[in-house]
Design a protein around this motif. Structure first.
Motif, PDB file in Angstrom:
ATOM      1  N   LEU A  19      -8.420  -4.050 -31.573  1.00  0.00           N
ATOM      2  CA  LEU A  19      -7.764  -3.921 -30.269  1.00  0.00           C
ATOM      3  C   LEU A  19      -6.662  -4.976 -30.121  1.00  0.00           C
ATOM      4  CD1 LEU A  19      -8.240  -2.004 -27.890  1.00  0.00           C
ATOM      5  CD2 LEU A  19      -9.610  -3.804 -26.808  1.00  0.00           C
ATOM      6  N   GLU A  20      -6.908  -6.174 -30.654  1.00  0.00           N
ATOM      7  CA  GLU A  20      -5.917  -7.260 -30.575  1.00  0.00           C
ATOM      8  C   GLU A  20      -4.637  -6.864 -31.322  1.00  0.00           C
ATOM      9  OE1 GLU A  20      -9.096  -7.626 -31.335  1.00  0.00           O
ATOM     10  OE2 GLU A  20      -9.846  -8.944 -29.740  1.00  0.00           O
TER      11      GLU A  20
ATOM     12  N   ASP B 295      -7.331  -9.364 -20.193  1.00  0.00           N
ATOM     13  CA  ASP B 295      -7.652  -7.940 -20.050  1.00  0.00           C
ATOM     14  C   ASP B 295      -6.801  -7.137 -21.034  1.00  0.00           C
ATOM     15  OD1 ASP B 295      -8.191  -5.366 -19.335  1.00  0.00           O
ATOM     16  OD2 ASP B 295      -7.148  -5.456 -17.390  1.00  0.00           O
ATOM     17  N   LEU B 296      -7.296  -7.024 -22.275  1.00  0.00           N
ATOM     18  CA  LEU B 296      -6.521  -6.310 -23.307  1.00  0.00           C
ATOM     19  C   LEU B 296      -6.345  -4.833 -22.953  1.00  0.00           C
ATOM     20  CD1 LEU B 296      -7.723  -7.583 -26.801  1.00  0.00           C
ATOM     21  CD2 LEU B 296      -5.398  -7.607 -25.901  1.00  0.00           C
TER      22      LEU B 296
ATOM     23  N   ALA C 293      -3.600  -4.650 -20.420  1.00  0.00           N
ATOM     24  CA  ALA C 293      -2.292  -5.010 -21.009  1.00  0.00           C
ATOM     25  C   ALA C 293      -1.780  -3.862 -21.889  1.00  0.00           C
ATOM     26  CB  ALA C 293      -2.432  -6.291 -21.813  1.00  0.00           C
ATOM     27  N   ILE C 294      -2.685  -3.208 -22.631  1.00  0.00           N
ATOM     28  CA  ILE C 294      -2.268  -2.079 -23.489  1.00  0.00           C
ATOM     29  C   ILE C 294      -1.819  -0.908 -22.616  1.00  0.00           C
ATOM     30  CG2 ILE C 294      -3.127  -0.338 -25.132  1.00  0.00           C
ATOM     31  CD1 ILE C 294      -4.806  -2.655 -26.408  1.00  0.00           C
TER      32      ILE C 294
ATOM     33  N   LEU D 166      -3.298 -14.104 -26.172  1.00  0.00           N
ATOM     34  CA  LEU D 166      -3.738 -12.736 -25.886  1.00  0.00           C
ATOM     35  C   LEU D 166      -4.156 -12.662 -24.423  1.00  0.00           C
ATOM     36  CD1 LEU D 166      -5.928 -12.092 -29.066  1.00  0.00           C
ATOM     37  CD2 LEU D 166      -3.768 -10.972 -28.521  1.00  0.00           C
TER      38      LEU D 166
ATOM     39  N   LYS E  95       3.297  -4.882 -28.222  1.00  0.00           N
ATOM     40  CA  LYS E  95       4.085  -5.940 -27.564  1.00  0.00           C
ATOM     41  C   LYS E  95       5.344  -6.273 -28.380  1.00  0.00           C
ATOM     42  CE  LYS E  95       3.573 -10.676 -25.820  1.00  0.00           C
ATOM     43  NZ  LYS E  95       4.445 -10.537 -24.670  1.00  0.00           N
TER      44      LYS E  95
ATOM     45  N   TYR F  87      -2.687  -4.257 -29.442  1.00  0.00           N
ATOM     46  CA  TYR F  87      -1.900  -4.879 -28.367  1.00  0.00           C
ATOM     47  C   TYR F  87      -0.636  -5.541 -28.946  1.00  0.00           C
ATOM     48  CZ  TYR F  87      -0.395  -8.579 -25.261  1.00  0.00           C
ATOM     49  OH  TYR F  87       0.398  -9.420 -24.524  1.00  0.00           O
TER      50      TYR F  87
ATOM     51  N   ASP G 125      -0.442  -1.140 -19.667  1.00  0.00           N
ATOM     52  CA  ASP G 125       0.888  -1.502 -19.148  1.00  0.00           C
ATOM     53  C   ASP G 125       1.965  -1.254 -20.213  1.00  0.00           C
ATOM     54  OD1 ASP G 125      -0.296  -2.269 -16.819  1.00  0.00           O
ATOM     55  OD2 ASP G 125      -0.233  -4.433 -17.237  1.00  0.00           O
ATOM     56  N   LEU G 126       1.678  -1.687 -21.451  1.00  0.00           N
ATOM     57  CA  LEU G 126       2.668  -1.512 -22.532  1.00  0.00           C
ATOM     58  C   LEU G 126       2.913  -0.034 -22.817  1.00  0.00           C
ATOM     59  CD1 LEU G 126       1.566  -4.340 -24.993  1.00  0.00           C
ATOM     60  CD2 LEU G 126       3.846  -4.094 -23.972  1.00  0.00           C
ATOM     61  N   LYS G 127       1.873   0.750 -22.676  1.00  0.00           N
ATOM     62  CA  LYS G 127       2.006   2.195 -22.917  1.00  0.00           C
ATOM     63  C   LYS G 127       3.015   2.804 -21.947  1.00  0.00           C
ATOM     64  CE  LYS G 127      -1.416   4.968 -22.378  1.00  0.00           C
ATOM     65  NZ  LYS G 127      -2.798   5.509 -22.368  1.00  0.00           N
TER      66      LYS G 127
END
Ligand code: 13P
Ligand code: SF4
Length: 320
Positions: free
Chosen positions: A284-285, A16-17, A20-21, A13, A292, A288, A23-25
């Motif tokens: 939150l994990e 910085d969740l 990272a979320i 993981l 991903k 993410y 960025d994925l968005k």
């Protein structure tokens, strides 16, 4: 019912969740829709927070390619009904709903067959299969308004929540045939402990969700959907509130009115059973990881999706 999402100890993981979320968005052109009963960090990262009506309205108009639904299965399923060609992700497929589970489709089909001349109004907290057998969907925000629009001589079946059904009957003066379902969270509040709190805090207003039992609702100064409760505490002159719904919403209440006090209405036993165990499966994990890996996704048979869309569209039109 559905397998829970497992996070293996080996799953890497990012530190910085939140980053990272975000960025994925961007990468997925995704929108994150979240309900107020989600953990605070999920609420903080969501693009839209709302009650079931507001989240359905957002799902109906989004131009995102991917809908990440931080809520329970029937909510993500509703987004899929409205967007059959979009990818709809749910962080944990096991995030179900005791109220939706209390209305099995085969038993409901037999029940409905006993009342062939009745219009079926179903609370959105039901499976797509139940929606497909319904004429109109409603939420806690619009149930009274929708029933008021039905001609007085038209008999109605209301499913699956008997408590919301009874509340709507009291508000509209309509008789309805009720399916006897209920929510395990909203059933758990103790009338005795609520009254004790009202004695201890005489200036506090009690506010409640209509999924609560009548024994709780009769002590409430205000009854409404989660969004309505959130609006109410901002506009009321009161400085403290006893909150008879899932306490996840207190995070937004404290953000909206930081100087006011919010006291969760206690459950019957000394447990945390006023927290929805289904809603709280999302983390939150898992949010993410689902973005991903683009899984778990919600899928529906075409026939169910198409049949469930009509009563959803009727609800959206009748709520405008
Ligand atoms: P609303 O947020 O639409 O009031 O519904 C509450 C609820 O129980 C969701 O499962
Ligand atoms: Fe279902 Fe009740 Fe949880 Fe809402 S709070 S998702 S109705 S079990």
């Amino acid at each position: 019912m559905f397998a829970s999402t497992l996070i293996s100890p080996k799953t890497a993981l990012p530190d910085d969740l939140f980053g990272a979320i975000a960025d994925l968005k961007r990468e997925l052109n995704a929108v994150i829709l979240a309900h107020y009963y989600q953990d605070a960090d999920i609420q903080d990262i969501a693009d839209y927070l709302g009650d079931s009506l507001a989240l359905s309205q957002q799902a109906a108009k989004t131009d995102a390619d991917v809908i990440v639904f931080a809520g329970v299965h029937f909510m993500a399923e509703t987004a899929k009904i409205l967007n059959p060609n979009k990818l709809v992700l749910l962080p944990d497929l096991a995030a179900g709903c005791s109220l939706a589970d209390s209305c099995p489709p085969d038993e409901f089909a037999a029940f409905r067959a006993k009342y062939p001349d009745h219009l079926v109004i179903s609370y959105i907290n039901c499976t797509a299969a139940i929606k497909a057998m319904s004429d109109i969907i409603c939420t806690s925000a619009n149930a009274v308004k929708i029933v008021q629009q039905i001609p007085a001589d038209q008999p109605i079946i209301f499913a699956p929540d008997r408590n919301l059904g009874k509340y709507v009957m009291a508000q509209t003066g309509r008789d309805m045939v009720l399916w006897q379902g209920s929510c395990m969270v909203h059933e758990t509040f103790s009338e005795k402990k609520l009254v004790q709190l009202q004695i201890q805090y005489p200036d506090a207003e009690a506010i409640a969700h209509p999924e609560c039992e009548p024994s709780i609702l009769r002590h409430a100064n205000y009854i409404g959907s989660t969004t309505a409760l959130l609006n109410y505490i901002q506009h009321s002159q009161s400085q403290s509130f006893i909150v008879a719904t899932e306490p996840g919403i207190i995070h937004q209440m404290e953000k909206a009115a930081p100087h006011k006090r919010f006291i969760p209405s206690p459950p019957l036993s000394n447990c945390a059973c006023n927290e929805c165990p289904h809603m709280r499966l999302n983390t939150l994990e898992k949010l993410y990881l689902c973005m991903k890996h683009r899984t778990p996704e919600i899928t529906l048979p075409d026939a169910v999706q198409q049949a469930a869309l009509k009563p959803m569209q009727r609800m959206l039109a009748m709520s405008a």
